[in-house]
Design a protein around this motif. Structure first.
Motif, PDB file in Angstrom:
ATOM      1  N   UNK A  99      17.678  13.212 -34.190  1.00 53.65           N
ATOM      2  CA  UNK A  99      19.177  12.213 -34.125  1.00 53.65           C
ATOM      3  C   UNK A  99      19.124  10.710 -33.888  1.00 53.65           C
ATOM      4  N   UNK A 100      18.398   9.970 -33.811  1.00 52.94           N
ATOM      5  CA  UNK A 100      17.588   8.776 -34.027  1.00 52.94           C
ATOM      6  C   UNK A 100      18.583   8.328 -34.349  1.00 52.94           C
ATOM      7  N   UNK A 101      19.591   8.019 -35.783  1.00 53.90           N
ATOM      8  CA  UNK A 101      20.812   6.529 -35.489  1.00 53.90           C
ATOM      9  C   UNK A 101      21.812   6.711 -33.740  1.00 53.90           C
ATOM     10  N   UNK A 102      21.795   7.515 -33.759  1.00 56.74           N
ATOM     11  CA  UNK A 102      22.904   7.970 -32.625  1.00 56.74           C
ATOM     12  C   UNK A 102      21.883   7.247 -31.682  1.00 56.74           C
ATOM     13  N   UNK A 103      20.875   7.155 -31.395  1.00 57.14           N
ATOM     14  CA  UNK A 103      20.089   7.224 -30.146  1.00 57.14           C
ATOM     15  C   UNK A 103      19.918   5.925 -30.191  1.00 57.14           C
ATOM     16  N   UNK A 104      20.149   4.773 -31.014  1.00 59.55           N
ATOM     17  CA  UNK A 104      19.403   3.125 -31.579  1.00 59.55           C
ATOM     18  C   UNK A 104      20.026   2.356 -29.908  1.00 59.55           C
ATOM     19  N   UNK A 105      19.581   1.863 -29.526  1.00 55.95           N
ATOM     20  CA  UNK A 105      19.826   1.137 -28.108  1.00 55.95           C
ATOM     21  C   UNK A 105      19.505   1.886 -26.936  1.00 55.95           C
ATOM     22  N   UNK A 106      19.858   3.309 -26.927  1.00 53.11           N
ATOM     23  CA  UNK A 106      19.062   4.116 -26.087  1.00 53.11           C
ATOM     24  C   UNK A 106      17.803   4.121 -25.759  1.00 53.11           C
ATOM     25  N   UNK A 107      17.243   4.637 -24.606  1.00 51.56           N
ATOM     26  CA  UNK A 107      16.227   4.929 -23.883  1.00 51.56           C
ATOM     27  C   UNK A 107      15.958   6.765 -23.416  1.00 51.56           C
ATOM     28  N   UNK A 108      13.975   6.456 -23.836  1.00 54.51           N
ATOM     29  CA  UNK A 108      13.730   7.485 -23.598  1.00 54.51           C
ATOM     30  C   UNK A 108      12.770   7.976 -23.178  1.00 54.51           C
ATOM     31  N   UNK A 109      12.268   8.659 -22.328  1.00 55.00           N
ATOM     32  CA  UNK A 109      11.052   8.805 -21.979  1.00 55.00           C
ATOM     33  C   UNK A 109       9.947   8.805 -22.845  1.00 55.00           C
ATOM     34  N   UNK A 110       8.682   8.364 -22.560  1.00 59.28           N
ATOM     35  CA  UNK A 110       7.515   8.849 -23.499  1.00 59.28           C
ATOM     36  C   UNK A 110       6.197   9.082 -22.631  1.00 59.28           C
ATOM     37  N   UNK A 111       6.057  10.707 -22.253  1.00 53.88           N
ATOM     38  CA  UNK A 111       5.683  10.723 -21.858  1.00 53.88           C
ATOM     39  C   UNK A 111       3.685  11.923 -21.749  1.00 53.88           C
ATOM     40  N   UNK A 112       3.438  11.564 -21.523  1.00 58.92           N
ATOM     41  CA  UNK A 112       1.579  11.129 -21.935  1.00 58.92           C
ATOM     42  C   UNK A 112       0.763  11.789 -21.205  1.00 58.92           C
ATOM     43  N   UNK A 113       1.080  12.934 -20.757  1.00 59.22           N
ATOM     44  CA  UNK A 113       0.115  13.722 -19.886  1.00 59.22           C
ATOM     45  C   UNK A 113      -1.385  13.341 -19.598  1.00 59.22           C
ATOM     46  N   UNK A 114      -2.395  13.600 -20.968  1.00 56.76           N
ATOM     47  CA  UNK A 114      -2.846  13.265 -21.204  1.00 56.76           C
ATOM     48  C   UNK A 114      -3.703  11.794 -20.901  1.00 56.76           C
ATOM     49  N   UNK A 115      -3.141  10.972 -20.670  1.00 50.86           N
ATOM     50  CA  UNK A 115      -3.257   9.882 -20.033  1.00 50.86           C
ATOM     51  C   UNK A 115      -2.649   9.603 -18.923  1.00 50.86           C
ATOM     52  N   UNK A 116      -2.106   9.848 -18.468  1.00 51.08           N
ATOM     53  CA  UNK A 116      -1.449  10.176 -17.459  1.00 51.08           C
ATOM     54  C   UNK A 116       0.183   9.087 -17.043  1.00 51.08           C
ATOM     55  N   UNK A 117       0.641   8.589 -18.470  1.00 52.96           N
ATOM     56  CA  UNK A 117       1.305   8.151 -18.081  1.00 52.96           C
ATOM     57  C   UNK A 117       2.787   8.321 -18.406  1.00 52.96           C
ATOM     58  N   UNK A 118       4.204   7.894 -18.020  1.00 54.95           N
ATOM     59  CA  UNK A 118       5.009   8.545 -17.956  1.00 54.95           C
ATOM     60  C   UNK A 118       5.733   6.908 -18.168  1.00 54.95           C
ATOM     61  N   UNK A 119       6.002   6.390 -19.511  1.00 60.15           N
ATOM     62  CA  UNK A 119       7.300   4.957 -19.787  1.00 60.15           C
ATOM     63  C   UNK A 119       8.177   4.854 -20.240  1.00 60.15           C
ATOM     64  N   UNK A 120       8.859   3.967 -19.836  1.00 64.26           N
ATOM     65  CA  UNK A 120      10.848   4.880 -20.290  1.00 64.26           C
ATOM     66  C   UNK A 120      10.485   3.726 -21.644  1.00 64.26           C
TER      67      UNK A 120
END
Length: 290
Positions: A251-272
């Motif tokens: 549902x990307x249309x309903x999420x425009x402007x919203x924040x999600x986490x980009x969880x990337x355990x292989x690179x040790x990143x958890x990006x907003x």
């Protein structure tokens, strides 16, 4: 399976371009279609990958360069050679094929000559283009520009997506039949919860995130049932001075402007991340016409 272009050269001849890595795979598939699915078709196919050298000329001055290259022998005005046009010419006794195509979103053309003339064409492009500020660009720069424009490539066309997932649903006619229409209407392929294409930027403009990162709601536990999608392509955009990415999310249309986490355990990143339009630059398409 792949993305490319089919150009009609005359009433009985067509030329198809593919991505370089998939040329043999596409040829194999076409042969299967001819031999097994439609053996009654009166046609012949030949791979010409080694016979032609083809180069892209892109940017706001690309038409000026072609006019100088052909010295008036070929009409490359917009009226004579519009976007998505294809032409075949002879300069002297040498065949030249012209295509007005753009993968980067800029005004662009592709020039094809017999392979043994490839080096000479490059040298001439450099000579004629020097007064216009011509510089060579490679696939890394092209990859950045295609992400800026929201153009999908192999990362998004990964064998698991359909046209509707990638924002191309309007190309699927509701009034006439086409190859794949029945399959495209299967319930799982039109389900509202199916991840579709969106753009992503880090809330902190200088923060980096990577392809393959899974998307989660802020505060959600890292668990398969909370997975909203994943990032497919990422690049640093010099034009926007920040990291940008494409991805598939529910549902990307309903999420425009919203924040999600980009969880990337292989690179040790958890990006907003913020969900945005997949077209980061020139949404009007003005650059296509310079």
């Amino acid at each position: 399976m792949d993305d490319g272009t089919v150009a009609r050269l005359d009433a009985r001849r067509y030329v198809m371009s593919t991505t370089t890595a998939n040329a043999a795979k596409v040829m194999q598939h076409l042969e299967f279609c001819h031999q097994v699915l439609w053996p009654e078709l009166d046609l012949a196919m030949s791979s010409i990958t080694e016979q032609w050298a083809q180069f892209s000329v892109a940017g706001p001055k690309s038409r000026l360069l072609l006019e100088a290259l052909f010295d008036g022998a070929v009409d490359v005005s917009d009226a004579a050679f519009p976007y998505m046009g294809a032409r075949e010419h002879h300069v002297g006794t040498r065949p030249v094929r012209l295509f007005r195509l753009s993968f980067s979103g800029e005004r662009a053309y592709e020039i094809a000559v017999p392979a043994n003339r490839g080096a000479a064409l490059v040298a001439e492009l450099v000579r004629v283009g020097a007064p216009l500020g011509l510089v060579p660009y490679g696939t890394e720069a092209l990859g950045v520009m295609r992400i800026e424009k929201g153009h999908v490539a192999g990362n998004e066309i990964n064998g698991q997506t359909v046209a509707r997932d990638l924002g191309l649903g309007k190309m699927m006619s509701q009034k006439k039949d086409y190859i794949g229409r029945s399959m495209a209407q299967r319930p799982a392929l039109v389900a509202p919860e199916r991840p579709t294409l969106a753009g992503f930027v880090a809330v902190d403009p200088k923060q980096r995130f990577g392809g393959g990162a899974h998307l989660l709601a802020p505060g959600a536990a890292v668990a398969p049932q909370n997975d909203l999608g994943f990032i497919t392509s990422v690049a640093f955009s010099p034009s926007l001075d920040r990291w940008i990415g494409l991805g598939l999310i529910v549902n990307p249309g309903e999420r425009l402007g919203q924040q999600v986490r980009g969880y990337d355990p292989m690179r040790g990143r958890d990006t907003l991340l913020e969900v945005v339009s997949p077209v980061f630059l020139d949404p009007e398409g003005a650059r296509l016409h310079a």
